[in-house]
Design an enzyme around this catalytic site. Structure first.
Site: not given
Ligand code: 0X9
Ligand code: ZN
Length: 743
Positions: A169, A245, A297, A299, A373
């Site tokens: 991302h 995805r 990733h 957050y 995350e």
């Protein structure tokens, strides 16, 4: 001032080159405590952008336009504004980073977020500096940027391999820093740390910091919050596929997915339709014996294990939980920043997601596939724009967490191998440097009892604190803790709680409150047994109470003869002299040479002339050192007994000096050959020739400030008497030592 100018200049220059803030003109970042499906739908209609993935069902960090903000207000939705002007914040962050961009030595590289090209340079630098790191090129992105990484291997075959990647991302900038840092550290520690070297001899490690280079570049140039890749979609003006995805694990399975090209969770046209996912897939399939994968990733401060698309437990559940907890603990213990581990939706901490990368590595490659995350845990902690000052903290946390996966893959029993240590582990095959000793209470690796307590937990001081904890929303402290004198206090649920703690009021007690979500709801008060409030605050907080300033005992009265200006607490030792000797010196306007027969109580030149400061332009000593009252600059320091000084005044003054009289016949004056300043140390005037009789042979000339002279060779005394308070210039033909006659 110079910094200010260059800062605004940079702001200006950067605004021309970077427009990643432009989409956020007139937008704010808000935080909703609770959100219903209807509210979520309304906000989507108002083009709001949802950011956070933690506690998705019960809270949301959302970018809203001015219109949406109005709508929230008029519909009485409860929300909190985190950033009022998002564009301004992005511009400000950009400019602040530009100031530091050229500083790249060592850890400096991690002081700001780095661009795609800076990261490529860093990867080359690491590969060049390490004997076991090789630059790997996995393939090109949709826009033909190289997807590069590093492979750490000491050779050999059939070794287990682990794969780490960041930045599926685009906007998750800290993941790029953390993965690059991880590679950087492994390269350095291979040569400096035995434990790391042992692990890297057993496991091959692959690290790819930026798997979505097009998106990452786009977040720097055009749109700070872009998430997807930059692949054009047929039949739609909306660009990009959500790489996380697009994997063939429950692809398009309906958990947090969309078939709309405009959605941030667009699944693509088929599994691996996104160029980058396909490049990654091909490369990972070619890695022999891949046992672990970590997809990094931000957050939300989470560690997530497979599966992510269902809450059903996987066949390897126990092992997944064991490694997951180990990674979660290692991260949390790094800086006491709490992470949460879970599989599926992590007990509602977030949502399920179909088609994610780690589920594919687990289902298709048999590797244990996890998601990190990273920090922060909330938008109020900075969201995707984790403050640059925390980049290194996040890097260290990620490093420790990721290391646990390498330790697990190496299948070594790590522990303390020193048989004399209290934590000796007979089964350990690799020493991990954790060996410890017993403390005075018999705790292995402990620090003894908390101040105020004995080893049995009894309060030996008898001093008690009452601590009142409050939560304004009434739902507990959401993971925040108040850490005080070794105890960690919190509100599990509800709006308040009261605790009692022992302490030692003779010591300084540090207080830290942080670690959870909704810090703005937290407040607390610390009260001693007399009902006196010692400290209060909220979260985050770091402070102290008790006996914290390092105390210096002494006499604190400036009028006492033993006054100690460093003393912080008066110990009753002040002594006063009944009669101070005083001399009043008449000083004329303009230049003058003065001296005193007093040894001053406060000898600092600025203290000595403080009563005439307003008229004093300058005081100079014989060496030319100066005291300048207007500049509050004392280059002379203390006045020295028996020395004369030059002074320039703007008007006539009477200078009063007080202290102890110098005894002239006992005070030896040493003067060098050539010019000196000469003090007069007697308390009454007397003829100069008599006063200086003992050195008469060595005197060339004596002058007053206005040029009147005594010339022994000419037997000429224009000065007449020496006068108390005056000083003289004297020229000698050799060094002398002498004393004045008694008063
Ligand atoms: O939505 C995602 O792809 C991930 N969150 S993020 O905010 N970085 O976009 C979460 C993936 C979810 N994974 C599991 N539920 N295991
Ligand atoms: Zn992400």
């Amino acid at each position: 001032m110079k910094n200010l100018i260059s800062f605004s200049l940079l702001l200006f220059v950067f605004q021309i080159s970077a427009q990643n803030s432009a989409p956020y003109t007139n937008t704010s970042l808000v935080h909703l405590k609770s959100i219903s499906p209807a509210l979520e739908a309304s906000l989507h209609n108002l083009d709001a952008t949802f950011l956070s993935c933690r506690e998705h069902q019960s809270s949301s960090d959302i970018i809203v336009s001015a219109t949406a903000l109005n709508w929230l207000n008029t519909n009485n939705v409860v929300f909190e504004t985190i950033v009022t002007d998002l564009k301004q914040k992005i511009d400000h962050d950009n400019a602040a980073m530009e100031l530091l961009r050229s500083e790249k030595d060592g850890e400096e590289w991690y002081n700001i977020y780095r661009t795609y090209s800076e990261v490529q340079d860093k990867l080359v630098e690491i590969a060049n500096s390490s004997s076991i790191a090789t630059l790997i090129d996995l393939g090109d992105s949709y826009e033909n940027r190289a997807i590069k990484g590093l492979k750490f291997s000491t050779g050999g075959s059939n070794k287990p391999a682990v794969f780490f990647n960041g930045c599926q991302h685009a906007r998750e900038w800290v993941t790029v820093m953390a993965t690059t840092y991880f590679a950087d550290q492994l390269a350095q520690e291979y040569t400096s740390d035995n434990f790391t070297a042992t692990l890297l001899d057993l496991v091959d490690v692959y690290i790819v910091p930026i798997v979505n280079p097009d998106g990452y570049v786009y977040t720097h140039t055009t749109d700070r919050y872009w998430r997807k890749n930059r692949q054009v979609n047929a039949n739609s003006s909306c660009v990009g596929t959500d790489l996380n995805r697009n994997w063939d694990a429950d692809w398009n399975g309906g958990e947090s997915t969309s078939t709309s090209e405009c959605s941030d969770v667009y699944v693509g046209t088929s599994p691996f339709s996104a160029t980058e996912a396909n490049v990654l897939k091909n490369y990972m399939e070619s890695v022999p014996n891949l046992v672990g994968h970590l997809d990094i990733h931000s957050y939300s401060a989470l560690v997530l294990g497979p599966w992510g698309y269902t809450n059903t437990e996987s066949p390897d559940h126990d092992e997944i939980v064991s490694l997951g907890n180990a990674m979660n603990d290692a991260i949390t213990n790094t800086n006491n920043y709490p992470f949460i581990f879970g599989v599926g939706d992590a007990n509602g901490a977030l949502y399920l997601a179909s088609g994610t990368m780690p589920d594919w590595s687990y289902d298709e490659l048999g590797a244990l596939g996890y998601t990190f995350e990273l920090r922060p845990n909330s938008s109020s902690g900075g969201g995707f724009e984790l403050p640059e000052s925390q980049i290194l903290d996040a890097c260290a946390e990620n490093y420790n967490g990721a290391m646990e996966m390498i330790i697990w893959a190496a299948d070594v029993q790590s522990g303390c191998m020193d048989a004399t240590a209290c934590n000796y582990d007979a089964n350990a095959t690799v020493d991990d440097g954790t060996c410890a000793e017993l403390d005075e209470c018999g705790d292995c690796g402990g620090n003894g009892p908390n101040p105020g307590y004995d080893c049995d937990g009894n309060c030996v001081t008898g001093e008690m604190l009452t601590i009142q904890l409050e939560d304004s929303y009434g739902d507990g402290w959401n993971g925040n803790t108040l850490n005080i004198n070794g105890s960690s206090l919190t509100i599990a649920s509800g709006s308040s709680s009261t605790e009692v703690l022992c302490y030692d009021s003779n010591l300084c007690v540090s207080v830290v409150c942080d670690g959870g979500t909704w810090p703005e709801e937290v407040s607390w008060t610390i009260i001693n047994s007399d009902g006196v409030e010692l400290l209060s605050g909220g979260a985050p907080f770091s402070g102290e109470f008790g006996n914290c300033s390092s105390e210096i005992l002494g006499c604190t009265d400036p009028l006492a003869i033993n006054y100690n200006e460093l003393a912080t607490t008066d110990d009753g030792s002040c002594e006063y002299s009944s009669a101070l000797d005083v001399q009043i010196i008449n000083l004329p306007i303009g230049w003058y040479i003065f001296s005193t027969f007093i040894s001053p109580q406060f000898p600092a030149i600025d203290d000595l002339v403080s009563s005439i400061n307003s008229a004093t332009i300058i005081v100079k000593d014989a060496e030319g050192l100066a005291y300048l009252p207007d500049w509050d600059f004392n280059g002379i320091g203390d006045a020295i007994d028996g020395e004369a000084y030059l002074i320039k005044l703007s008007e006539n003054q009477n200078l009063s000096t007080s202290g102890t009289k110098i005894i002239p016949e006992d005070f030896v004056i040493n003067l060098n050959e050539g010019w000196s300043l000469l003090a007069y140390l007697r308390d009454s005037p007397a003829n100069l020739v008599n006063m200086l009789a003992t050195i008469n042979q060595q005197i060339v000339i004596v002058k007053t400030f206005d040029g009147t002279a005594y010339l022994p060779d000419w037997d000429y005394n224009g000065i007449g008497d020496m006068t108390p308070g005056q000083g003289y210039q004297i020229k000698l033909n050799s060094n002398v030592s002498f004393s004045y006659p008694q008063n």
